[in-house]
Motif scaffolding. Structure first.
Motif, short mmCIF file in Angstrom:
data_model
loop_
_atom_site.label_atom_id
_atom_site.label_comp_id
_atom_site.label_asym_id
_atom_site.label_seq_id
_atom_site.Cartn_x
_atom_site.Cartn_y
_atom_site.Cartn_z
N VAL A 34 30.78 41.30 43.43
CA VAL A 34 31.20 42.70 43.47
C VAL A 34 30.94 43.22 44.89
O VAL A 34 29.80 43.24 45.35
CB VAL A 34 30.41 43.54 42.44
CG1 VAL A 34 30.86 44.99 42.48
CG2 VAL A 34 30.56 42.95 41.05
N THR A 64 34.47 34.83 41.46
CA THR A 64 35.53 35.79 41.19
C THR A 64 35.20 37.06 41.96
O THR A 64 34.12 37.63 41.80
CB THR A 64 35.62 36.12 39.69
OG1 THR A 64 35.88 34.92 38.97
CG2 THR A 64 36.71 37.14 39.42
N VAL A 66 35.72 40.98 43.01
CA VAL A 66 36.22 42.30 42.64
C VAL A 66 35.75 43.25 43.73
O VAL A 66 34.58 43.24 44.11
CB VAL A 66 35.68 42.77 41.28
CG1 VAL A 66 36.08 44.22 41.01
CG2 VAL A 66 36.16 41.87 40.17
N ASP A 72 38.61 49.67 42.71
CA ASP A 72 38.48 48.45 41.90
C ASP A 72 37.06 48.35 41.33
O ASP A 72 36.87 48.06 40.16
CB ASP A 72 38.74 47.19 42.73
CG ASP A 72 40.19 47.03 43.14
OD1 ASP A 72 41.06 47.71 42.55
OD2 ASP A 72 40.45 46.21 44.04
N MET A 76 35.89 48.81 37.40
CA MET A 76 35.27 47.68 36.72
C MET A 76 33.90 48.05 36.16
O MET A 76 33.60 47.71 35.02
CB MET A 76 35.11 46.49 37.66
CG MET A 76 34.54 45.28 36.93
SD MET A 76 33.92 44.02 38.02
CE MET A 76 32.53 44.83 38.75
#
Length: 176
Positions: A34, A64, A66, A72, A76
């Protein structure tokens, strides 16, 4: 430049015991990274690339991402179980002025209630600056950058896969 120093230190694989690197056929650690590319405090895009390279030298991990923009991230972290399916969440963002208690509690909830480990990098420690619950979660109150100095870290849980291949002690000669 601080980010160049990070790359230099992360890239020095000789400091780490690479003999403990997991076999390529082991299931990769699933990491949710993140960040916030739109923040002007640090070069977050470059940092995520440095971190991916450094991690891949030591562990079998799929990351992954984000956070190519702040919306975003904010969208999330409102999702109740955003970290479900991941082995670890790595927070490297700067949300200093975010004060929505539901979002903040939900970030904490991923670790506190769902048991998903979290790693907080640099500005993540300064995030949610007006939240006492964030300070209790991180274990320290950090409202701004600090002066540069050596930082030492000791590994306590040697069995967790996210730290298994790291040395017993990490000494960063200059950080803030």
């Amino acid at each position: 430049d601080h980010d160049e120093k990070i790359e230099e230190e992360v890239g020095q694989s000789s400091d780490y015991n690479t003999e403990l690197r997991p076999a390529a056929d082991e299931q990769p650690i699933q990491a949710l990274y993140v960040t916030n590319y739109s923040s002007y405090w640090h070069k977050y895009r470059e940092q995520q690339e440095i971190l991916r390279r450094g991690l891949s030298q030591h562990v079998n991990v799929e990351v992954t991402l984000v956070g190519k923009d702040e919306d975003d991230v904010l969208t999330m972290i409102q999702q109740p179980n955003f970290a479900t399916g991941y082995d670890v969440v790595i927070y490297n963002m700067c949300l200093v002025d975010e004060s929505n208690p539901t979002r903040i509690d939900n970030v904490i909830r991923q670790t506190r209630d769902l048991g998903i480990p979290s790693v907080l990098i640099h500005c993540a420690m300064h995030s949610f600056k007006y939240s006492d619950s964030w300070w209790r979660f991180t274990g320290l109150k950090s409202e701004s950058k600090d002066w540069g100095r050596s930082v030492f870290a000791q590994k306590h849980d040697t069995t967790h896969p996210i730290v298994a291949t790291l040395p017993e002690w990490i000494d960063s000669p200059h950080d803030e």
